[in-house]
Design a protein around this motif. Sequence first.
Motif, PDB file in Angstrom:
ATOM      1  N   ARG A   1      -5.903   4.316   2.145  1.00 28.25           N
ATOM      2  CA  ARG A   1      -7.179   4.971   2.473  1.00 28.25           C
ATOM      3  C   ARG A   1      -6.959   6.414   2.890  1.00 28.25           C
ATOM      4  NH1 ARG A   1     -11.253   1.151   2.884  1.00 28.25           N
ATOM      5  NH2 ARG A   1     -10.524  -1.019   2.938  1.00 28.25           N
TER       6      ARG A   1
ATOM      7  N   GLU B   1       0.910   4.920  -5.618  1.00 24.01           N
ATOM      8  CA  GLU B   1      -0.125   4.315  -6.465  1.00 24.01           C
ATOM      9  C   GLU B   1      -1.389   5.172  -6.444  1.00 24.01           C
ATOM     10  OE1 GLU B   1      -1.966   2.474  -9.135  1.00 24.01           O
ATOM     11  OE2 GLU B   1       0.091   1.877  -8.657  1.00 24.01           O
ATOM     12  N   LYS B   2      -1.892   5.518  -7.616  1.00 24.73           N
ATOM     13  CA  LYS B   2      -3.060   6.394  -7.717  1.00 24.73           C
ATOM     14  C   LYS B   2      -4.362   5.637  -7.959  1.00 24.73           C
ATOM     15  CE  LYS B   2      -0.272   9.756  -7.143  1.00 24.73           C
ATOM     16  NZ  LYS B   2      -0.158  10.300  -5.750  1.00 24.73           N
ATOM     17  N   THR B   3      -4.265   4.380  -8.417  1.00 25.53           N
ATOM     18  CA  THR B   3      -5.477   3.580  -8.607  1.00 25.53           C
ATOM     19  C   THR B   3      -5.750   2.763  -7.345  1.00 25.53           C
ATOM     20  OG1 THR B   3      -4.206   1.768  -9.591  1.00 25.53           O
ATOM     21  CG2 THR B   3      -5.088   3.416 -11.093  1.00 25.53           C
ATOM     22  N   ARG B   4      -6.974   2.244  -7.233  1.00 26.54           N
ATOM     23  CA  ARG B   4      -7.339   1.515  -6.013  1.00 26.54           C
ATOM     24  C   ARG B   4      -6.461   0.293  -5.810  1.00 26.54           C
ATOM     25  NH1 ARG B   4     -10.457  -2.517  -4.138  1.00 26.54           N
ATOM     26  NH2 ARG B   4     -11.030  -3.197  -6.243  1.00 26.54           N
ATOM     27  N   VAL B   5      -6.274  -0.473  -6.885  1.00 25.98           N
ATOM     28  CA  VAL B   5      -5.408  -1.648  -6.810  1.00 25.98           C
ATOM     29  C   VAL B   5      -4.898  -1.947  -8.218  1.00 25.98           C
ATOM     30  CG1 VAL B   5      -7.373  -3.223  -7.057  1.00 25.98           C
ATOM     31  CG2 VAL B   5      -5.240  -4.062  -6.078  1.00 25.98           C
ATOM     32  N   ARG B   6      -3.631  -2.373  -8.309  1.00 23.78           N
ATOM     33  CA  ARG B   6      -3.044  -2.624  -9.624  1.00 23.78           C
ATOM     34  C   ARG B   6      -1.930  -3.658  -9.519  1.00 23.78           C
ATOM     35  NH1 ARG B   6       1.170   0.194 -12.787  1.00 23.78           N
ATOM     36  NH2 ARG B   6       1.557   1.467 -10.926  1.00 23.78           N
TER      37      ARG B   6
ATOM     38  N   TYR C   1     -11.702   4.240   7.301  1.00 23.50           N
ATOM     39  CA  TYR C   1     -11.949   2.820   7.043  1.00 23.50           C
ATOM     40  C   TYR C   1     -13.444   2.512   7.057  1.00 23.50           C
ATOM     41  CZ  TYR C   1      -7.021   1.566   7.158  1.00 23.50           C
ATOM     42  OH  TYR C   1      -5.696   1.442   6.844  1.00 23.50           O
TER      43      TYR C   1
ATOM     44  N   ARG D   1      -1.504  -1.010  -3.900  1.00 18.83           N
ATOM     45  CA  ARG D   1      -2.804  -0.470  -3.493  1.00 18.83           C
ATOM     46  C   ARG D   1      -2.654   0.995  -3.090  1.00 18.83           C
ATOM     47  NH1 ARG D   1      -6.198  -4.757  -2.800  1.00 18.83           N
ATOM     48  NH2 ARG D   1      -5.200  -6.785  -2.449  1.00 18.83           N
ATOM     49  N   ARG D   2      -3.668   1.764  -3.365  1.00 17.86           N
ATOM     50  CA  ARG D   2      -3.725   3.150  -2.908  1.00 17.86           C
ATOM     51  C   ARG D   2      -4.166   3.161  -1.441  1.00 17.86           C
ATOM     52  NH1 ARG D   2      -7.940   5.856  -6.257  1.00 17.86           N
ATOM     53  NH2 ARG D   2      -9.346   4.879  -4.745  1.00 17.86           N
TER      54      ARG D   2
ATOM     55  N   THR E   1       0.870  -1.172   0.000  1.00 22.62           N
ATOM     56  CA  THR E   1       0.000   0.000   0.000  1.00 22.62           C
ATOM     57  C   THR E   1       0.908   1.223   0.000  1.00 22.62           C
ATOM     58  OG1 THR E   1      -1.765  -1.164   1.192  1.00 22.62           O
ATOM     59  CG2 THR E   1      -1.784   1.245   1.266  1.00 22.62           C
TER      60      THR E   1
END
Length: 208
Positions: A138, A116-121, A190, A135-136, A112
Amino acid sequence: MEKFADILKERFGENAPILTEEILNEFSDVSRQAVYKKIDAAIAEGLLVRYDRGVYYLPTETRLGRSRLSARQVAMKRWLESDGEVYGYTSGFNLANESGVSDQVPNTLEITTNKEKTRVRDVKPFGGWKRVILRRPRRPVNARNVDALRFLDLITAENIQFFDEYEMDALRKLARKAGRTMIYDCSASYPGRTAKKLAECERYRVFA
């Protein structure tokens, strides 16, 4: 070309990951094209080594030949921390293993990171990991909140009611390191299930 390598050595040292953007910043008074030519020339002379796309290092000679970077060094610099700045942390099964609540050694690297700018990649795997997932966070990661975010990720994913004494002790150590106040402050970012897990932590005296 040795002068180019000497400048990099003074700034970053030998056998340490150097990112392309760091080289470009170091030579900001030179055009990008000229910097890339210097990089290519230094590689051709053996003064600089390309570890992977966008990652270089200054090698040294050892009795086994030219030195090599470790994959963990590269992951640390790319996504976790550098020069005292913290911008990410390992997550998923990696976090559970590092925290001592699981003895499973994952072959997937999950991170995390603010990078990273996307939610998950998924990104190209390297260093023996079969899969690398970014992962981006929270909320933006920094040195003050990183342990609180690690704690919240952990309890959100794990069923703490099934923890044995050793695993619960490991969770309590992480809670003490993170700080109860910071944990509750970060929990606002969260989902609702994390609040329920925090209530469980209170029942199991994780913060005691």
